[in-house]
Scaffold this motif. Structure first.
Motif, PDB file in Angstrom:
ATOM      1  N   HIS A  77       0.809  -1.213   0.000  1.00  0.00           N
ATOM      2  CA  HIS A  77       0.000   0.000   0.000  1.00  0.00           C
ATOM      3  C   HIS A  77       0.849   1.273   0.000  1.00  0.00           C
ATOM      4  O   HIS A  77       2.013   1.258   0.401  1.00  0.00           O
ATOM      5  CB  HIS A  77      -0.911   0.025   1.225  1.00  0.00           C
ATOM      6  CG  HIS A  77      -2.023  -0.979   1.175  1.00  0.00           C
ATOM      7  ND1 HIS A  77      -2.912  -1.158   2.205  1.00  0.00           N
ATOM      8  CD2 HIS A  77      -2.391  -1.857   0.210  1.00  0.00           C
ATOM      9  CE1 HIS A  77      -3.780  -2.101   1.885  1.00  0.00           C
ATOM     10  NE2 HIS A  77      -3.474  -2.555   0.682  1.00  0.00           N
ATOM     11  N   ARG A  78       0.244   2.355  -0.404  1.00  0.00           N
ATOM     12  CA  ARG A  78       0.861   3.672  -0.245  1.00  0.00           C
ATOM     13  C   ARG A  78      -0.148   4.718   0.213  1.00  0.00           C
ATOM     14  O   ARG A  78       0.175   5.898   0.352  1.00  0.00           O
ATOM     15  CB  ARG A  78       1.513   4.135  -1.555  1.00  0.00           C
ATOM     16  CG  ARG A  78       0.551   4.347  -2.730  1.00  0.00           C
ATOM     17  CD  ARG A  78       1.267   4.974  -3.905  1.00  0.00           C
ATOM     18  NE  ARG A  78       0.392   5.107  -5.066  1.00  0.00           N
ATOM     19  CZ  ARG A  78       0.724   5.774  -6.173  1.00  0.00           C
ATOM     20  NH1 ARG A  78       1.900   6.361  -6.257  1.00  0.00           N
ATOM     21  NH2 ARG A  78      -0.117   5.837  -7.175  1.00  0.00           N
ATOM     22  N   ASP A  79      -1.409   4.286   0.459  1.00  0.00           N
ATOM     23  CA  ASP A  79      -2.457   5.226   0.837  1.00  0.00           C
ATOM     24  C   ASP A  79      -2.189   5.824   2.210  1.00  0.00           C
ATOM     25  O   ASP A  79      -1.781   5.144   3.141  1.00  0.00           O
ATOM     26  CB  ASP A  79      -3.814   4.523   0.841  1.00  0.00           C
ATOM     27  CG  ASP A  79      -3.869   3.372   1.841  1.00  0.00           C
ATOM     28  OD1 ASP A  79      -4.592   3.485   2.844  1.00  0.00           O
ATOM     29  OD2 ASP A  79      -3.155   2.374   1.623  1.00  0.00           O
ATOM     30  N   LEU A  80      -2.459   7.105   2.327  1.00  0.00           N
ATOM     31  CA  LEU A  80      -2.287   7.814   3.584  1.00  0.00           C
ATOM     32  C   LEU A  80      -3.427   7.504   4.551  1.00  0.00           C
ATOM     33  O   LEU A  80      -3.246   7.554   5.769  1.00  0.00           O
ATOM     34  CB  LEU A  80      -2.216   9.312   3.313  1.00  0.00           C
ATOM     35  CG  LEU A  80      -1.920  10.243   4.478  1.00  0.00           C
ATOM     36  CD1 LEU A  80      -0.541   9.960   5.045  1.00  0.00           C
ATOM     37  CD2 LEU A  80      -2.023  11.691   4.025  1.00  0.00           C
ATOM     38  N   GLU A  81      -4.601   7.166   4.015  1.00  0.00           N
ATOM     39  CA  GLU A  81      -5.793   6.987   4.846  1.00  0.00           C
ATOM     40  C   GLU A  81      -5.557   5.996   5.976  1.00  0.00           C
ATOM     41  O   GLU A  81      -5.930   6.246   7.125  1.00  0.00           O
ATOM     42  CB  GLU A  81      -6.967   6.520   3.985  1.00  0.00           C
ATOM     43  CG  GLU A  81      -8.253   6.327   4.775  1.00  0.00           C
ATOM     44  CD  GLU A  81      -9.408   5.863   3.912  1.00  0.00           C
ATOM     45  OE1 GLU A  81     -10.507   5.666   4.466  1.00  0.00           O
ATOM     46  OE2 GLU A  81      -9.216   5.702   2.681  1.00  0.00           O
ATOM     47  N   MET A  82      -4.966   4.857   5.669  1.00  0.00           N
ATOM     48  CA  MET A  82      -4.747   3.863   6.715  1.00  0.00           C
ATOM     49  C   MET A  82      -3.670   4.292   7.692  1.00  0.00           C
ATOM     50  O   MET A  82      -3.879   4.340   8.901  1.00  0.00           O
ATOM     51  CB  MET A  82      -4.370   2.510   6.108  1.00  0.00           C
ATOM     52  CG  MET A  82      -3.979   1.484   7.172  1.00  0.00           C
ATOM     53  SD  MET A  82      -3.151   0.015   6.506  1.00  0.00           S
ATOM     54  CE  MET A  82      -2.540  -0.744   8.019  1.00  0.00           C
TER      55      MET A  82
END
Length: 339
Positions: A77-82
């Motif tokens: 992943h690279r999403d900031l949300e998590m």
């Protein structure tokens, strides 16, 4: 033969490097507005990479974030949300407020590059399955192209990981261009040794040694007081804490990581709340149930804003994790007295 100092656990390496950088530093630098004490070209080796957590009351290590970050990497992943749920300060490293860049190491390691169909990680595993004693199992992360981006807020600190299968054991050498010894080192070693152990499980090999090299090893001046408190605690204590960390389940696969993260998302978004009995019945084995227990603890702290985390959940955690939680959050303090 010149080899880096060997430690049984990350705690010993962490303390040795803190002492070196604060009390025997070579340089005082100012990089991107951060004043720091620095030593150049240092490293260490862990004889047992599973001992990846420090038990220092003053440092207040956060096993919830460390498990979350390791899983975030393993899932590619690279999403900031998590990840910002566990570390809100990471938002400042995102150029668009949606994704992270160079520090999303798992995105580089576990996803196929443009024009390819196999991830670098899987390609290296394929190599190590077919070529005995290969020296080519290197996974580059840092790219010179990152420096071409004006005002890039998130250049990879990790240069690359080198996997080496020898005599039935999987060793790994990590190369860092830079390491913040107080804030970044512990999380990095936790995640990278998890990646090493995950790779060993996929290959059916025993876990070997972990070696960590750093170009710029530094301690920021703004953290100097905390570092000194940590070193004083280590100097003054008579009986260091020690809690063995278990072996990763041999049944761990990419599907396991996906299932754990499905439960993580339910808890992070407060769409579910789990008791210890519920977690014990989940479709993940006992090793990964510990991560889900940690995420439930954090759900209660963040969403329920409880003064005391559910005792059944705390009791289901391994003693070392309970000890760390008890020294970090008042809501878990009833676990902190347990040795």
């Amino acid at each position: 033969m010149l080899t880096p100092n060997t430690f049984r656990s990350v705690e010993g390496a962490y303390l040795a490097l803190l002492k070196l950088a604060t009390r025997e530093h070579e340089h005082h630098i100012t990089a991107r507005g951060n004043e720091a004490r620095e030593v150049i070209g240092v490293g260490f080796r862990l004889s047992d990479p599973r001992q990846r957590l420090p038990y220092l009351a003053t440092r207040k290590a956060n096993p919830v974030f460390q498990f979350a970050e390791a899983l975030w990497y393993l899932a590619g992943h690279r999403d900031l949300e998590m990840i910002r749920y566990y570390a809100p300060s990471m938002r400042s490293s995102s150029a668009d407020g949606i994704n992270l860049g160079g520090s999303a190491y798992g995105y580089t390691l576990f996803n196929a590059a443009d024009g390819d169909t196999v991830s670098p990680f899987d390609r290296v595993l394929e190599l190590l399955r077919t070529e005995t004693d290969s020296k080519r199992g290197y996974l580059p992360v840092f790219s010179a192209a990152e420096l071409a981006v004006s005002d890039n807020p998130d250049v990879a600190c990790l240069a690359g990981l080198h996997l080496l299968a020898r005599k039935g054991r999987l060793h790994m050498v990590c190369n860092m261009r830079a390491n913040d010894l107080d804030c970044g080192l512990l999380s990095d070693v936790f995640s990278f040794t998890m990646i090493q152990e995950y790779a060993a499980v996929q290959l059916g090999l025993e876990l070997g040694v972990y070696t960590h090299f750093i170009g710029s090893a530094h301690v920021n001046d703004r953290n100097a007081e905390r570092v000194e408190r940590v070193l004083n605690e280590a100097d003054e204590r008579r009986h260091p804490q020690h809690f063995p960390f278990p072996a990763m389940s041999a049944r761990t696969t990419p599907a396991t990581i996906t299932r754990v993260l499905e439960h993580e998302e339910l808890l992070r978004t407060n769409k579910a709340r789990y008791s210890a009995d519920t977690i014990a019945s989940l479709d993940v084995d006992a090793y990964w149930q510990q991560a889900v227990l940690l995420f439930e603890v954090y759900r209660q702290i963040e969403h329920d804003q409880t003064d005391a985390v559910s005792r059944d959940v705390l009791d289901a955690l391994r003693p070392g994790l309970r000890w760390l939680l008890g020294h970090r959050w008042p809501a878990c303090a009833n676990a902190g007295a347990e040795q």
